[in-house]
Design an enzyme around this catalytic site. Sequence first.
Site, PDB file in Angstrom:
ATOM      1  N   GLY A  66       0.814  -1.205   0.000  1.00  0.00           N
ATOM      2  CA  GLY A  66       0.000   0.000   0.000  1.00  0.00           C
ATOM      3  C   GLY A  66       0.846   1.253   0.000  1.00  0.00           C
ATOM      4  O   GLY A  66       2.069   1.212  -0.226  1.00  0.00           O
ATOM      5  N   ASP A  67       0.209   2.395   0.285  1.00  0.00           N
ATOM      6  CA  ASP A  67       0.924   3.668   0.265  1.00  0.00           C
ATOM      7  C   ASP A  67       1.998   3.737   1.349  1.00  0.00           C
ATOM      8  O   ASP A  67       3.018   4.407   1.179  1.00  0.00           O
ATOM      9  CB  ASP A  67      -0.069   4.822   0.419  1.00  0.00           C
ATOM     10  CG  ASP A  67      -0.968   4.972  -0.807  1.00  0.00           C
ATOM     11  OD1 ASP A  67      -0.442   4.904  -1.923  1.00  0.00           O
ATOM     12  OD2 ASP A  67      -2.190   5.144  -0.634  1.00  0.00           O
ATOM     13  N   THR A  69       3.910   1.177   2.372  1.00  0.00           N
ATOM     14  CA  THR A  69       5.056   0.449   1.827  1.00  0.00           C
ATOM     15  C   THR A  69       5.781   1.308   0.801  1.00  0.00           C
ATOM     16  O   THR A  69       7.012   1.372   0.777  1.00  0.00           O
ATOM     17  CB  THR A  69       4.600  -0.866   1.172  1.00  0.00           C
ATOM     18  OG1 THR A  69       3.986  -1.691   2.150  1.00  0.00           O
ATOM     19  CG2 THR A  69       5.767  -1.606   0.541  1.00  0.00           C
ATOM     20  N   ASN A  71       5.885   4.539   0.682  1.00  0.00           N
ATOM     21  CA  ASN A  71       6.596   5.588   1.411  1.00  0.00           C
ATOM     22  C   ASN A  71       7.914   5.073   1.969  1.00  0.00           C
ATOM     23  O   ASN A  71       8.956   5.738   1.882  1.00  0.00           O
ATOM     24  CB  ASN A  71       5.714   6.123   2.539  1.00  0.00           C
ATOM     25  CG  ASN A  71       6.406   7.188   3.369  1.00  0.00           C
ATOM     26  OD1 ASN A  71       7.103   6.889   4.328  1.00  0.00           O
ATOM     27  ND2 ASN A  71       6.224   8.436   2.997  1.00  0.00           N
ATOM     28  N   ASP A 219       5.758  19.502 -11.611  1.00  0.00           N
ATOM     29  CA  ASP A 219       5.761  20.972 -11.695  1.00  0.00           C
ATOM     30  C   ASP A 219       6.683  21.648 -10.686  1.00  0.00           C
ATOM     31  O   ASP A 219       6.795  22.874 -10.657  1.00  0.00           O
ATOM     32  CB  ASP A 219       4.344  21.534 -11.557  1.00  0.00           C
ATOM     33  CG  ASP A 219       3.705  21.220 -10.202  1.00  0.00           C
ATOM     34  OD1 ASP A 219       4.354  20.553  -9.368  1.00  0.00           O
ATOM     35  OD2 ASP A 219       2.545  21.632  -9.991  1.00  0.00           O
ATOM     36  N   LEU A 221       6.271  21.891  -7.521  1.00  0.00           N
ATOM     37  CA  LEU A 221       5.487  22.564  -6.486  1.00  0.00           C
ATOM     38  C   LEU A 221       4.709  21.558  -5.643  1.00  0.00           C
ATOM     39  O   LEU A 221       4.411  20.453  -6.097  1.00  0.00           O
ATOM     40  CB  LEU A 221       4.494  23.540  -7.126  1.00  0.00           C
ATOM     41  CG  LEU A 221       5.071  24.639  -8.012  1.00  0.00           C
ATOM     42  CD1 LEU A 221       3.943  25.368  -8.748  1.00  0.00           C
ATOM     43  CD2 LEU A 221       5.899  25.623  -7.191  1.00  0.00           C
ATOM     44  N   GLU A 276       1.464   6.986   6.764  1.00  0.00           N
ATOM     45  CA  GLU A 276       2.196   6.828   8.017  1.00  0.00           C
ATOM     46  C   GLU A 276       1.856   7.956   8.979  1.00  0.00           C
ATOM     47  O   GLU A 276       2.008   9.130   8.647  1.00  0.00           O
ATOM     48  CB  GLU A 276       3.700   6.819   7.743  1.00  0.00           C
ATOM     49  CG  GLU A 276       4.153   5.658   6.860  1.00  0.00           C
ATOM     50  CD  GLU A 276       3.781   4.312   7.439  1.00  0.00           C
ATOM     51  OE1 GLU A 276       4.150   4.034   8.595  1.00  0.00           O
ATOM     52  OE2 GLU A 276       3.103   3.536   6.738  1.00  0.00           O
TER      53      GLU A 276
END
Length: 301
Positions: A66-67, A69, A71, A219, A221, A276
């Site tokens: 998932g997100d 992991t 990270n 971009d 930003l 996290e």
Amino acid sequence: MTKKRAAICLILHKKSCTRPEVKAAVKHVRQSVDFEVYIPWRGKDLRRFVRQAIADGAQRIVAGGGDGTLNAVVNAMLRKGKAPKASLGILPLGTANDFARGAGIAAGDLISALELACSGKPTSIDIGSMNGQYFINVASGGFGAEITATTPQDMKKALGGAAYSIMGFVKAFQLQPYKGRLILADGAVKEGSMLVMAVGNNRFAGGGYDVAPKACLTDGLLDIAVVSGERPERLGDLTEELKDPTSPKNKHLFYRQLPSFTIETDRPLHVNLDGEPIQSRRLEFRACPKALSVVLGTASA
């Protein structure tokens, strides 16, 4: 004689490796692509393996999970802020898969996703940094982060992204706005209160909510969106502002695209950094332009 490391290394989250559909995808793609599979049991194992794999010449690291992991893999790859020689592929296996959604990678077809992760052409994208820790997707703060941090794991598993909104309704009756200030790179200060904050390198968070609709991965930003602690007279007022987040007429939604800024709050702020949980009263954000090469889906290429 030491075995030569494969050019592609797949990091599989330990809770995903036994899923039949994951095993089937790995078996199918391995028929045409050679890659090594590693299943870390602790965070430090993941970091050590990623760094050693790159040192041994791995050309691509595929994050299977998932997100959270994703990270962990990103932070392992960007050691001391230096861009690694290896590129990153993504096999979305989590509850929300928000980065994959924004990057145009289909979580419902694991075979196609793994083929893309292993063989797709990478694009140099920006990475966000908060207090020295990297994030590839979104840092959400306040009410939304509290929901994510307090949603029971069993509920997440049973309901998927809907669990976040269900917990949101429960929490909504107990909201206490944070007071604080936004400090821009030029020293300008904007003070106020907030219920929800999102700092997006990409668009989606919390199971598919488009929290940073103007965000772009290339971009240079970060997009900051803040919902004011002053409640609108009608819910429709905020809904209308969300349709045009950058309008100067907005009263309840503050939205800017900035290369760096700092947020200070009156009490520790719950922040969800790519899944996290973190708490802090001072958050220093900056965009790291083209810091990592990542394989994106066709919608984001």
